[in-house]
Design an enzyme around this catalytic site. Structure first.
Site, PDB file in Angstrom:
ATOM      1  N   ARG A   1      58.524  34.388  54.413  1.00 46.73           N
ATOM      2  CA  ARG A   1      59.410  33.252  54.129  1.00 46.73           C
ATOM      3  C   ARG A   1      60.812  33.554  54.658  1.00 46.73           C
ATOM      4  O   ARG A   1      61.313  34.673  54.492  1.00 46.73           O
ATOM      5  CB  ARG A   1      59.459  32.969  52.614  1.00 46.73           C
ATOM      6  CG  ARG A   1      58.106  32.514  52.111  1.00 46.73           C
ATOM      7  CD  ARG A   1      58.125  31.894  50.729  1.00 46.73           C
ATOM      8  NE  ARG A   1      56.741  31.772  50.262  1.00 46.73           N
ATOM      9  CZ  ARG A   1      55.909  30.795  50.619  1.00 46.73           C
ATOM     10  NH1 ARG A   1      56.319  29.821  51.413  1.00 46.73           N
ATOM     11  NH2 ARG A   1      54.669  30.785  50.179  1.00 46.73           N
ATOM     12  N   ASP A   2      61.398  32.527  55.314  1.00 48.52           N
ATOM     13  CA  ASP A   2      62.755  32.697  55.848  1.00 48.52           C
ATOM     14  C   ASP A   2      63.735  32.886  54.694  1.00 48.52           C
ATOM     15  O   ASP A   2      63.651  32.202  53.669  1.00 48.52           O
ATOM     16  CB  ASP A   2      63.146  31.474  56.693  1.00 48.52           C
ATOM     17  CG  ASP A   2      64.327  31.756  57.595  1.00 48.52           C
ATOM     18  OD1 ASP A   2      64.140  31.853  58.821  1.00 48.52           O
ATOM     19  OD2 ASP A   2      65.452  31.901  57.055  1.00 48.52           O
ATOM     20  N   ILE A   3      64.667  33.807  54.879  1.00 51.80           N
ATOM     21  CA  ILE A   3      65.632  34.135  53.824  1.00 51.80           C
ATOM     22  C   ILE A   3      66.634  32.989  53.600  1.00 51.80           C
ATOM     23  O   ILE A   3      67.228  32.869  52.534  1.00 51.80           O
ATOM     24  CB  ILE A   3      66.346  35.469  54.185  1.00 51.80           C
ATOM     25  CG1 ILE A   3      66.836  36.188  52.949  1.00 51.80           C
ATOM     26  CG2 ILE A   3      67.436  35.270  55.212  1.00 51.80           C
ATOM     27  CD1 ILE A   3      67.263  37.626  53.215  1.00 51.80           C
TER      28      ILE A   3
ATOM     29  N   ASN B   1      63.251  29.740  69.216  1.00 54.47           N
ATOM     30  CA  ASN B   1      64.577  29.774  69.822  1.00 54.47           C
ATOM     31  C   ASN B   1      64.620  30.923  70.815  1.00 54.47           C
ATOM     32  O   ASN B   1      64.101  32.004  70.540  1.00 54.47           O
ATOM     33  CB  ASN B   1      65.649  29.970  68.741  1.00 54.47           C
ATOM     34  CG  ASN B   1      65.713  28.809  67.762  1.00 54.47           C
ATOM     35  OD1 ASN B   1      65.475  27.668  68.132  1.00 54.47           O
ATOM     36  ND2 ASN B   1      66.017  29.102  66.506  1.00 54.47           N
TER      37      ASN B   1
ATOM     38  N   VAL C   1      68.021  36.590  65.974  1.00 57.42           N
ATOM     39  CA  VAL C   1      67.308  37.866  65.812  1.00 57.42           C
ATOM     40  C   VAL C   1      66.527  38.155  67.100  1.00 57.42           C
ATOM     41  O   VAL C   1      65.646  37.386  67.479  1.00 57.42           O
ATOM     42  CB  VAL C   1      66.350  37.825  64.600  1.00 57.42           C
ATOM     43  CG1 VAL C   1      65.588  39.133  64.482  1.00 57.42           C
ATOM     44  CG2 VAL C   1      67.115  37.545  63.306  1.00 57.42           C
TER      45      VAL C   1
ATOM     46  N   HIS D   1      59.265  29.760  64.210  1.00 57.27           N
ATOM     47  CA  HIS D   1      59.595  29.138  62.926  1.00 57.27           C
ATOM     48  C   HIS D   1      58.546  28.069  62.624  1.00 57.27           C
ATOM     49  O   HIS D   1      58.216  27.259  63.500  1.00 57.27           O
ATOM     50  CB  HIS D   1      60.947  28.421  62.985  1.00 57.27           C
ATOM     51  CG  HIS D   1      62.126  29.308  63.235  1.00 57.27           C
ATOM     52  ND1 HIS D   1      62.934  29.770  62.224  1.00 57.27           N
ATOM     53  CD2 HIS D   1      62.649  29.827  64.371  1.00 57.27           C
ATOM     54  CE1 HIS D   1      63.909  30.513  62.730  1.00 57.27           C
ATOM     55  NE2 HIS D   1      63.761  30.564  64.040  1.00 57.27           N
TER      56      HIS D   1
ATOM     57  N   HIS E   1      60.005  35.368  67.591  1.00 55.72           N
ATOM     58  CA  HIS E   1      59.495  34.787  66.355  1.00 55.72           C
ATOM     59  C   HIS E   1      59.338  33.291  66.490  1.00 55.72           C
ATOM     60  O   HIS E   1      60.025  32.640  67.279  1.00 55.72           O
ATOM     61  CB  HIS E   1      60.409  35.112  65.162  1.00 55.72           C
ATOM     62  CG  HIS E   1      61.841  34.726  65.373  1.00 55.72           C
ATOM     63  ND1 HIS E   1      62.704  35.495  66.123  1.00 55.72           N
ATOM     64  CD2 HIS E   1      62.560  33.659  64.943  1.00 55.72           C
ATOM     65  CE1 HIS E   1      63.897  34.925  66.139  1.00 55.72           C
ATOM     66  NE2 HIS E   1      63.835  33.795  65.436  1.00 55.72           N
TER      67      HIS E   1
END
Ligand code: AMP
Ligand code: ZN
Length: 113
Positions: free
Chosen positions: A28-30, A86, A95, A101, A99
């Site tokens: 889970r994204d922070i 991205n 980052v 999303h 990755h």
């Protein structure tokens, strides 16, 4: 290596992992941008989509397949969701570890960016 996502892969910093296998981890994204916001990464450090090698194509295909499955598991598949990568500074990549999303659970903007 001070890559934050490599540290998640190595278990050196905590994360809310929702899926893992020998090649891929999802957590889970922070700072979630939607009710469902997962980050799906390869265990292997690839700095960005721009650095992808031909031989990594199957891995990215698997990342997309994991997103598809997690969208079902998390209950957003029917209403719809968005998958985003991205790339680089102007692409909004913060980052430097490839990755994907997975966003869902609300009506997302009709605009891409
Ligand atoms: P990007 O802008 O595409 O590089 O996205 C990086 C994402 O990683 C952002 O949505 C951050 O909120 C997320 N993020 C950064 N650090 C962590 C962390 N320790 N655990 C979970 N998500 C994180
Ligand atoms: Zn990394």
């Amino acid at each position: 290596m001070d890559c934050i996502f490599c540290q998640i892969v190595e278990g050196k910093i905590p994360s809310d992992i929702v899926y893992q296998d020998e090649e891929i981890i999802a957590f889970r994204d922070i700072k979630p941008q939607a009710p469902l916001h997962l980050v799906i990464i390869p265990r292997k450090h690839i700095p960005s989509l721009d650095q992808l090698k031909e031989s990594d194509s199957a891995l990215v295909g698997r990342m997309v397949a994991v997103a598809n499955q997690l969208a079902k598991d998390e209950g957003v598949a029917q209403k719809g969701y968005r998958v985003v990568i991205n790339c680089g500074k102007e692409g909004g990549q913060l980052v430097p570890h490839l990755h994907l999303h997975l966003l869902g659970g609300r009506k997302l903007s009709d605009q891409i960016g």
